[in-house]
Each structure stands twice: as structure tokens, then as C-alpha cells.
Design a protein around this motif. Structure first.
Motif, mmCIF file in Angstrom:
data_model
loop_
_atom_site.group_PDB
_atom_site.id
_atom_site.type_symbol
_atom_site.label_atom_id
_atom_site.label_comp_id
_atom_site.label_asym_id
_atom_site.label_seq_id
_atom_site.Cartn_x
_atom_site.Cartn_y
_atom_site.Cartn_z
ATOM 1 N N SER A 1 0.833 -1.203 0.000
ATOM 2 C CA SER A 1 0.000 0.000 0.000
ATOM 3 C C SER A 1 0.863 1.247 0.000
ATOM 4 O O SER A 1 2.016 1.242 0.448
ATOM 5 C CB SER A 1 -0.947 0.021 1.205
ATOM 6 N N LEU A 2 0.267 2.325 -0.520
ATOM 7 C CA LEU A 2 0.808 3.671 -0.412
ATOM 8 C C LEU A 2 -0.215 4.525 0.317
ATOM 9 O O LEU A 2 -1.421 4.385 0.086
ATOM 10 C CB LEU A 2 1.049 4.288 -1.790
ATOM 11 N N THR A 3 0.242 5.394 1.194
ATOM 12 C CA THR A 3 -0.628 6.373 1.836
ATOM 13 C C THR A 3 -0.148 7.746 1.411
ATOM 14 O O THR A 3 0.981 8.139 1.693
ATOM 15 C CB THR A 3 -0.594 6.227 3.364
ATOM 16 N N ILE A 4 -1.023 8.468 0.675
ATOM 17 C CA ILE A 4 -0.627 9.696 -0.012
ATOM 18 C C ILE A 4 -1.431 10.875 0.526
ATOM 19 O O ILE A 4 -2.666 10.821 0.571
ATOM 20 C CB ILE A 4 -0.883 9.559 -1.533
ATOM 21 N N PRO A 5 -0.783 11.962 0.931
ATOM 22 C CA PRO A 5 -1.538 13.154 1.361
ATOM 23 C C PRO A 5 -2.240 13.806 0.171
ATOM 24 O O PRO A 5 -1.686 13.907 -0.927
ATOM 25 C CB PRO A 5 -0.455 14.067 1.942
ATOM 26 N N ILE A 6 -3.490 14.248 0.389
ATOM 27 C CA ILE A 6 -4.271 14.885 -0.671
ATOM 28 C C ILE A 6 -3.893 16.366 -0.767
ATOM 29 O O ILE A 6 -3.881 17.077 0.240
ATOM 30 C CB ILE A 6 -5.778 14.748 -0.403
ATOM 31 N N ARG B 1 -10.363 6.791 -0.104
ATOM 32 C CA ARG B 1 -10.260 8.078 0.597
ATOM 33 C C ARG B 1 -10.306 7.823 2.102
ATOM 34 O O ARG B 1 -11.280 7.271 2.629
ATOM 35 C CB ARG B 1 -11.421 8.977 0.167
ATOM 36 N N LEU B 2 -9.272 8.246 2.814
ATOM 37 C CA LEU B 2 -9.227 8.170 4.272
ATOM 38 C C LEU B 2 -8.954 9.571 4.810
ATOM 39 O O LEU B 2 -7.795 9.987 4.949
ATOM 40 C CB LEU B 2 -8.131 7.200 4.748
ATOM 41 N N GLY B 3 -10.004 10.319 5.059
ATOM 42 C CA GLY B 3 -9.828 11.680 5.556
ATOM 43 C C GLY B 3 -9.098 12.538 4.542
ATOM 44 O O GLY B 3 -9.535 12.716 3.409
ATOM 45 N N ASP B 4 -7.936 13.053 4.934
ATOM 46 C CA ASP B 4 -7.135 13.894 4.042
ATOM 47 C C ASP B 4 -6.030 13.103 3.363
ATOM 48 O O ASP B 4 -5.035 13.662 2.905
ATOM 49 C CB ASP B 4 -6.540 15.068 4.820
ATOM 50 N N ARG B 5 -6.225 11.774 3.281
ATOM 51 C CA ARG B 5 -5.233 10.895 2.655
ATOM 52 C C ARG B 5 -5.903 10.007 1.614
ATOM 53 O O ARG B 5 -7.100 9.763 1.663
ATOM 54 C CB ARG B 5 -4.572 9.994 3.706
ATOM 55 N N ILE B 6 -5.089 9.526 0.679
ATOM 56 C CA ILE B 6 -5.512 8.479 -0.245
ATOM 57 C C ILE B 6 -4.710 7.227 0.107
ATOM 58 O O ILE B 6 -3.485 7.268 0.178
ATOM 59 C CB ILE B 6 -5.243 8.852 -1.715
ATOM 60 N N ARG B 7 -5.409 6.136 0.326
ATOM 61 C CA ARG B 7 -4.750 4.846 0.568
ATOM 62 C C ARG B 7 -4.890 4.011 -0.701
ATOM 63 O O ARG B 7 -6.001 3.787 -1.189
ATOM 64 C CB ARG B 7 -5.399 4.135 1.759
ATOM 65 N N LEU C 1 -5.611 7.758 -12.500
ATOM 66 C CA LEU C 1 -7.026 8.052 -12.279
ATOM 67 C C LEU C 1 -7.254 9.263 -11.388
ATOM 68 O O LEU C 1 -8.145 10.071 -11.633
ATOM 69 C CB LEU C 1 -7.721 6.834 -11.652
ATOM 70 N N PHE C 2 -6.460 9.398 -10.329
ATOM 71 C CA PHE C 2 -6.675 10.437 -9.321
ATOM 72 C C PHE C 2 -5.364 11.134 -8.979
ATOM 73 O O PHE C 2 -4.765 10.866 -7.921
ATOM 74 C CB PHE C 2 -7.276 9.828 -8.053
ATOM 75 N N PRO C 3 -4.902 12.034 -9.829
ATOM 76 C CA PRO C 3 -3.623 12.713 -9.561
ATOM 77 C C PRO C 3 -3.776 13.878 -8.577
ATOM 78 O O PRO C 3 -3.167 14.935 -8.757
ATOM 79 C CB PRO C 3 -3.213 13.198 -10.954
ATOM 80 N N GLY C 4 -4.571 13.670 -7.539
ATOM 81 C CA GLY C 4 -4.813 14.746 -6.579
ATOM 82 C C GLY C 4 -3.940 14.694 -5.354
ATOM 83 O O GLY C 4 -4.058 15.523 -4.451
ATOM 84 N N GLY C 5 -3.028 13.707 -5.305
ATOM 85 C CA GLY C 5 -2.127 13.584 -4.169
ATOM 86 C C GLY C 5 -0.682 13.742 -4.593
ATOM 87 O O GLY C 5 -0.361 13.747 -5.781
ATOM 88 N N ASP C 6 0.183 13.872 -3.619
ATOM 89 C CA ASP C 6 1.616 14.009 -3.886
ATOM 90 C C ASP C 6 2.283 12.668 -3.595
ATOM 91 O O ASP C 6 2.579 12.346 -2.445
ATOM 92 C CB ASP C 6 2.204 15.110 -3.008
ATOM 93 N N ALA C 7 2.504 11.875 -4.660
ATOM 94 C CA ALA C 7 3.072 10.542 -4.484
ATOM 95 C C ALA C 7 4.484 10.593 -3.914
ATOM 96 O O ALA C 7 4.945 9.639 -3.295
ATOM 97 C CB ALA C 7 3.069 9.789 -5.813
ATOM 98 N N GLY C 8 5.163 11.721 -4.127
ATOM 99 C CA GLY C 8 6.515 11.853 -3.579
ATOM 100 C C GLY C 8 6.551 11.884 -2.067
ATOM 101 O O GLY C 8 7.590 11.627 -1.455
ATOM 102 N N LYS C 9 5.399 12.182 -1.449
ATOM 103 C CA LYS C 9 5.312 12.225 0.016
ATOM 104 C C LYS C 9 4.633 10.977 0.587
ATOM 105 O O LYS C 9 4.274 10.947 1.753
ATOM 106 C CB LYS C 9 4.536 13.471 0.453
ATOM 107 N N ALA C 10 4.455 9.962 -0.257
ATOM 108 C CA ALA C 10 3.717 8.761 0.161
ATOM 109 C C ALA C 10 4.528 7.899 1.114
ATOM 110 O O ALA C 10 5.757 7.870 1.078
ATOM 111 C CB ALA C 10 3.332 7.948 -1.069
ATOM 112 N N THR C 11 3.797 7.180 1.959
ATOM 113 C CA THR C 11 4.383 6.162 2.825
ATOM 114 C C THR C 11 4.134 4.798 2.192
ATOM 115 O O THR C 11 2.992 4.451 1.872
ATOM 116 C CB THR C 11 3.754 6.203 4.228
ATOM 117 N N PHE C 12 5.186 4.016 2.028
ATOM 118 C CA PHE C 12 5.123 2.712 1.361
ATOM 119 C C PHE C 12 5.163 1.621 2.414
ATOM 120 O O PHE C 12 5.947 1.684 3.356
ATOM 121 C CB PHE C 12 6.309 2.603 0.401
#
Length: 416
Positions: free
Chosen positions: A277-282, A304-310, A339-350
Motif C-alpha cells: 500500500s501507499l498512503t498519499i496526502p491529498i 479516501r481516508l480523511g485527508d489521505r488516499i490509501r 485516475l486520481f492525480p490529486g495527491g503528492d506521491a513523492g510524500k507517500a508512505t510505502f
């Protein structure tokens, strides 16, 4: 009764809570320092009562061969000299028939629907908050062939009375407005409106606190060395610290359950299938999902998990390994950013976790040949979805009550 629950993931904690509600004296043992720190930590966030299917299906063997050569494959196989892996794969292939699929999906839907009712009751009685949303799951099809192949799932949903909606491209966009930016990439979808989303880690920790208020004791940083079995009766558990006595023991150790049980002649066909999984800030909510989308092409859930994308998914059969492969990260990023480029994948948790899979997709819940020893494991990708119902079933069985749903074909005896 004194009951010991082994494991403090979502399955173990929900089991402990329901057992305490039933009036038992409960102790939970876990090797970690707190609840939900392994497979339950960063799962996809789906609570998918409708999107609930066994992996073993009639077309899977041919699809698996094709996936092995895909760059962004949903299935990764790393074969090794492992009798448990080979045996599990053979049993899974044996379930890849239309007849087995229908039986297995029926079992899973029965338990999932019961869990939906159980979770709603639990949420009402506890008031737990966990970034929950009640907006359904959209199984998204990028190709017409995928849409056509969904007929068998629709048939099973209809047979079990599970609400669903078949959506065209515009219907998908109404359900998930951000898809308007990529409308040409989709052909339709299957919406199961009763599905939910939520942060499993937050839920499990909040419920553990409620369980403590009911008197449940948690023993953290404790390893289970063996079961204390006298004749054909379980008497307790031996840990790295002490021997604990009990009238009943519930094994909820996920993928590690068969490793404990095999020395007692219990052959549990559960094997780890690693997910990522990746957890990405929106950063742009207009290009983020509202609920859960299941990208059928890559078998990846975007939630969608609050202000994050999982973003979670993939199935890697590689044994008890927890390494983080960069190729897997690229697949997750490709699916969500396409599909949803609304998050910053560079800040994701892997992250990665080992899902406890059975060859037929149905978890193993119920008694064993050792009196007082019960199982609640093997939920695969649906532990979060099936947890509340599974916990009530096992609490009833331990208490000597008949469960509210038919649980006879959930027990390990179905493999004998």
C-alpha cells in the motif's frame, strides 16, 4: 470462562471485544508493542461487503499466466522449494471452477453481510471514529471485456440480495466526480452502495481501548512458544514469559497460524500472500476519490481516508517475506496517478503486509479437533470487511451458543 486470544490485529481485537461482551475473562497476546501493527496496519481501507469474491475462479489460471509478463501485474509469483506454498497453490487451482466459485462466494457473502450488520451495531454502541465513509465501492472497468465478465459477480450479488448498480461512464462520474478528468479511460463500473471505507489501524486501536474498559488484558511484546495441550484438551498457552491457563484459546495469528498449529496435527491451509500500500496526502481534493474505487485492470483499491488516499493491492506469493520492492511501488503509483492525480506521491508512505489466504477464499472460523481450541483466521484481503461478523461467530461458538448465521462450513472441518 478464561479465554486467551492469540493475535491483536483486527481479527484478534474484535474477537476479544465480543468475547468480553459475552462475559468471558479475556487475555490477548501479541508479539508487537500495540494493536494492528502488522497486516492490519496500512491495508487498503476497504470494508467491502459487496465486493467480496474468492480469488480462485475459472479464468484465473490463464489470467495468471498473462499477468506474469505484465509490467504492472496484479499477481507476482516467486516460486521456491516450499511444500506449504506448492500445496496451497495446488488447492487453489482445484478451486478454480465455476462450481467451487459459486459455493465459495456464497459463503463469503453470507459472512460479509453478517459482518456489515455487526459492524453497524458495534459502531452504534461504541461511537468509534476511524475516518469512516459510507459511500460504497466502485469496481471500475477500463475495458468492455471486464464489464462483460462482471456478469457472474452480479448474478451472485443478486442471488444473495446484496444491493448493486451497474453504471455506464457517466454513472461512474456521478459516483466519483474526479473521474471526469479521465472519462475516456473508463467504460463503466459496478457500484456496491452498502460498502464502507475506514482506517483499520485507527479502528482496531479504538476498539482495543473499549475492550480494556470491559476488562480485557493485553500482553504486549509477548511471543507464543506453544500451546499447553493435555490429551485432546487445550489448557492454556506457554509464552516467552510465563505459562497462562485458559478454558479456551482462539488463534487469530493470521499467516502465522499454521506455523503454530502444525505441531498439533492441525493442517491449516493458510498461506501468506503479500500486499502493498501507499498512503498519499491529498493536495487537490477535486482530483481525489470520494470513497473506494477498485481498479479492475490492476486489482488495486484506491480509498479516501480523511485527508489521505490509501492505495492498496497486488498479490505476491513469496513466502514469509516483507521486503518493499520498488517495482510494486511503481504499480501502485501508476494506478492511482492515472485516475486520481490529486495527491503528492513523492510524500507517500510505502508499506507491505502478509495477508492470510485460504485456497477457497473463505476464512477458517470455528472449533478444531482439540477441545477448547478455536480458529479465527485466513481472511485474506477481507479481514477488515469480515472482522465484526467473524468475531461474533467465534464468540458464540466459544460460549456454546448457536451463531446467528450458518457457520458449519466455515470451520476447518470443510477441508477434511
Amino acid at each position: 470462562m478464561k479465554v486467551i486470544v492469540l493475535g491483536a490485529g483486527i481479527i484478534g481485537v474484535t474477537s476479544a471485544y465480543q468475547l468480553a461482551k459475552a462475559g468471558h475473562d479475556v487475555t490477548v497476546i501479541d508479539r508487537q508493542k500495540g494493536p494492528a501493527l502488522e497486516t492490519s496496519f496500512a491495508n487498503a481501507g476497504e470494508v467491502s461487503f459487496g465486493y467480496c469474491s474468492p480469488w480462485a475462479a475459472s479464468g484465473i489460471p490463464m489470467k495468471a499466466l498473462k499477468w506474469l509478463f505484465m509490467e504492472h501485474a496484479p499477481l507476482i509469483l516467486r516460486p521456491k522449494v516450499d511444500a506449504a506454498m506448492l500445496c496451497w497453490m495446488a488447492k487453489m487451482l482445484a478451486n478454480c471452477t465455476s462450481e467451487c466459485y459459486a459455493v465459495n462466494k456464497g459463503r463469503m457473502l453470507r459472512l460479509a453481510d453478517y459482518s456489515r450488520v455487526s459492524l453497524a451495531a458495534l459502531r452504534k454502541e461504541t461511537g468509534i471514529e476511524y475516518d469512516e465513509r459510507m459511500q460504497g465501492t466502485l469496481q471500475l472497468f477500463r475495458a468492455q471485456a471486464q464489464l462483460d465478465a462482471s456478469a457472474k459477480d452480479v448474478k451472485a450479488l443478486a442471488a444473495d440480495g446484496i444491493p448493486y448498480e451497474m453504471l455506464d461512464r457517466d454513472g461512474c462520474i456521478r459516483a466519483e466526480p474526479a473521474l471526469a478528468h479521465v472519462r475516456d479511460k473508463i467504460v463503466g463500473g459496478l457500484l456496491t452502495p452498502k460498502d464502507e471505507t475506514g482506517d483499520c489501524f485507527k479502528f482496531t486501536n479504538a476498539l482495543a481501548k473499549r475492550a480494556e474498559q470491559l476488562g480485557v488484558r493485553f500482553s504486549w511484546g509477548t511471543e507464543v512458544k506453544k500451546l499447553d495441550v493435555e490429551g485432546s484438551q487445550v489448557r492454556g498457552v506457554v509464552t516467552n514469559w510465563e505459562r497462562l491457563t485458559a478454558d479456551a484459546v482462539v488463534v487469530a495469528l493470521g499467516s502465522y497460524s499454521p506455523l503454530l498449529l502444525k505441531r498439533y496435527g492441525i493442517k491449516l491451509p493458510v498461506y501468506p500472500v503479500k500486499g502493498y500500500s501507499l498512503t498519499i496526502p491529498i493536495e487537490d481534493a477535486s482530483r481525489a476519490p470520494e470513497s473506494t474505487i477498485m481498479d479492475e485492470t490492476y486489482k488495486i483499491a484506491i480509498t479516501r481516508l480523511g485527508d489521505r488516499i490509501r492505495v492498496g493491492g497486488m498479490a505476491e506469493i513469496s513466502g514469509y517475506t516483507n521486503d518493499l520492492g520498488e517495482a510494486r511501488r511503481r504499480t501502485l503509483e501508476h494506478s492511482v496517478m492515472d485516475l486520481f492525480p490529486g495527491g503528492d506521491a513523492g510524500k507517500a508512505t510505502f508499506w507491505s503486509g502478509l495477508r492470510p489466504m485460504t485456497p477457497d477464499g473463505t476464512p477458517v472460523i470455528g472449533p478444531t479437533k482439540i477441545a477448547g481450541l478455536f480458529l479465527n483466521t485466513g481472511h485474506g484481503t477481507l479481514g477488515w470487511t469480515m472482522s465484526s461478523g467473524s468475531a461474533r461467530v467465534v464468540a458464540d461458538l466459544v460460549s456454546g451458543r448457536k451463531p446467528e448465521i450458518d457457520a458449519t462450513d466455515l470451520a476447518i472441518s470443510r477441508y477434511v
